[in-house]
Each structure stands twice: as structure tokens, then as C-alpha cells.
Design a protein around this motif. Sequence first.
Motif, PDB file in Angstrom:
ATOM      1  N   THR A  35       5.156 -27.848 -45.409  1.00  0.00           N
ATOM      2  CA  THR A  35       5.426 -28.900 -44.425  1.00  0.00           C
ATOM      3  C   THR A  35       5.328 -28.474 -42.967  1.00  0.00           C
ATOM      4  N   ASP A  36       5.394 -27.155 -42.683  1.00  0.00           N
ATOM      5  CA  ASP A  36       5.327 -26.769 -41.276  1.00  0.00           C
ATOM      6  C   ASP A  36       4.948 -25.305 -41.088  1.00  0.00           C
ATOM      7  N   PHE A  37       4.487 -25.004 -39.895  1.00  0.00           N
ATOM      8  CA  PHE A  37       4.255 -23.643 -39.428  1.00  0.00           C
ATOM      9  C   PHE A  37       5.432 -23.302 -38.536  1.00  0.00           C
ATOM     10  N   THR A  38       5.938 -22.087 -38.660  1.00  0.00           N
ATOM     11  CA  THR A  38       7.046 -21.639 -37.826  1.00  0.00           C
ATOM     12  C   THR A  38       6.579 -20.436 -37.024  1.00  0.00           C
ATOM     13  N   ILE A  39       6.774 -20.491 -35.718  1.00  0.00           N
ATOM     14  CA  ILE A  39       6.470 -19.360 -34.853  1.00  0.00           C
ATOM     15  C   ILE A  39       7.787 -18.854 -34.293  1.00  0.00           C
ATOM     16  N   ASP A  40       8.086 -17.589 -34.609  1.00  0.00           N
ATOM     17  CA  ASP A  40       9.248 -16.924 -34.043  1.00  0.00           C
ATOM     18  C   ASP A  40       8.780 -16.100 -32.857  1.00  0.00           C
ATOM     19  N   PHE A  41       9.394 -16.315 -31.706  1.00  0.00           N
ATOM     20  CA  PHE A  41       9.115 -15.523 -30.520  1.00  0.00           C
ATOM     21  C   PHE A  41      10.174 -14.424 -30.458  1.00  0.00           C
ATOM     22  N   LEU A  42       9.730 -13.186 -30.213  1.00  0.00           N
ATOM     23  CA  LEU A  42      10.575 -12.005 -30.364  1.00  0.00           C
ATOM     24  C   LEU A  42      10.685 -11.203 -29.087  1.00  0.00           C
ATOM     25  N   VAL A  43      11.741 -10.420 -29.008  1.00  0.00           N
ATOM     26  CA  VAL A  43      11.879  -9.370 -28.003  1.00  0.00           C
ATOM     27  C   VAL A  43      12.115  -8.076 -28.767  1.00  0.00           C
ATOM     28  N   TYR A  44      11.284  -7.083 -28.461  1.00  0.00           N
ATOM     29  CA  TYR A  44      11.450  -5.766 -29.059  1.00  0.00           C
ATOM     30  C   TYR A  44      12.607  -5.057 -28.357  1.00  0.00           C
ATOM     31  N   LEU A  45      13.553  -4.568 -29.143  1.00  0.00           N
ATOM     32  CA  LEU A  45      14.703  -3.846 -28.629  1.00  0.00           C
ATOM     33  C   LEU A  45      14.408  -2.345 -28.694  1.00  0.00           C
ATOM     34  N   PRO A  46      15.218  -1.509 -28.051  1.00  0.00           N
ATOM     35  CA  PRO A  46      14.971  -0.063 -28.096  1.00  0.00           C
ATOM     36  C   PRO A  46      14.964   0.463 -29.533  1.00  0.00           C
ATOM     37  N   THR A  47      14.086   1.424 -29.773  1.00  0.00           N
ATOM     38  CA  THR A  47      14.015   2.014 -31.112  1.00  0.00           C
ATOM     39  C   THR A  47      15.299   2.772 -31.423  1.00  0.00           C
ATOM     40  N   GLU A  48      15.555   2.900 -32.716  1.00  0.00           N
ATOM     41  CA  GLU A  48      16.756   3.588 -33.182  1.00  0.00           C
ATOM     42  C   GLU A  48      16.358   4.624 -34.213  1.00  0.00           C
ATOM     43  N   GLN A  49      16.932   5.825 -34.122  1.00  0.00           N
ATOM     44  CA  GLN A  49      16.706   6.832 -35.150  1.00  0.00           C
ATOM     45  C   GLN A  49      17.756   6.665 -36.231  1.00  0.00           C
ATOM     46  N   GLY A  50      17.343   6.941 -37.451  1.00  0.00           N
ATOM     47  CA  GLY A  50      18.261   6.843 -38.569  1.00  0.00           C
ATOM     48  C   GLY A  50      17.682   7.601 -39.739  1.00  0.00           C
ATOM     49  N   GLY A  55      17.555  10.205 -47.199  1.00  0.00           N
ATOM     50  CA  GLY A  55      18.016  11.102 -46.159  1.00  0.00           C
ATOM     51  C   GLY A  55      16.929  11.559 -45.194  1.00  0.00           C
ATOM     52  N   ARG A  56      15.726  10.983 -45.295  1.00  0.00           N
ATOM     53  CA  ARG A  56      14.636  11.352 -44.389  1.00  0.00           C
ATOM     54  C   ARG A  56      14.795  10.628 -43.058  1.00  0.00           C
ATOM     55  N   LEU A  57      14.380  11.317 -41.994  1.00  0.00           N
ATOM     56  CA  LEU A  57      14.451  10.755 -40.650  1.00  0.00           C
ATOM     57  C   LEU A  57      13.485   9.576 -40.535  1.00  0.00           C
ATOM     58  N   VAL A  58      13.961   8.464 -39.992  1.00  0.00           N
ATOM     59  CA  VAL A  58      13.122   7.291 -39.750  1.00  0.00           C
ATOM     60  C   VAL A  58      13.405   6.780 -38.344  1.00  0.00           C
ATOM     61  N   VAL A  59      12.435   6.073 -37.801  1.00  0.00           N
ATOM     62  CA  VAL A  59      12.617   5.393 -36.527  1.00  0.00           C
ATOM     63  C   VAL A  59      12.487   3.903 -36.807  1.00  0.00           C
TER      64      VAL A  59
END
Length: 102
Positions: A35-50, A55-59
Motif C-alpha cells: 500500500t505504500d513506500f516509506t522513506i526514513d530520513f536519518l542522521v548518522y551518529l558517532p560510531t561506537e566500539q563494542g 567477543g570480537r571487536l566491532v565498530v
Amino acid sequence: MSEPALPPPDVEVIVPEALSAGTYANGFTCWYNRTDFTIDFLVYLPTEQGTDEAGRLVVRQPTQVVSRVKFPPALIFRLMQILNDSMSNYEHQFGSIVHLGD
């Protein structure tokens, strides 16, 4: 006698004060259903390490939806046409748009 045809209406765009400044976005995503197309407009926030489950390092790159707009399928081609025309006019006036990485 038939009545004279009415001229097409002049569309007047009214922007509420609360929306007049606009909302900044530096990304977007699009999804759809029947029934519809949805467009989400985004803001990229600062990356985070985890770390992941192993237990492997990811960003992580968090993003925040700042606006969500739904369109009926019949309007999508018009939206694409207007964006294409606007891009052409922009490039004519200001020069080529620099493409961001995918």
C-alpha cells in the motif's frame, strides 16, 4: 447548456511554523509494502566500539530516524521525476554534485 470548465486549482503550500526550519538528514532508507513506500530520513551518529557475541571487536554505526514519510505507490514516479529535475537544475546552477561512497 453545459457549465464552463473550471480552471485547475492553484496549489498553495502552507508550511506550519514548527516545520519551517526543516529537519537535517544525512542519510535515508526506503522500504515498501503493497500500500505504500516509506522513506526514513536519518542522521548518522558517532560510531561506537563494542564487541560481538564472540567477543570480537566491532565498530557500530548508529543512525537515528529524524523523519518518516509514507507515499502511495502512484506518487513515487512523480517524486523521482521531481528529484531528477531538481538535481539537473542544481548542477546547472552550482556544478556537479559530488557523489558520496555507497
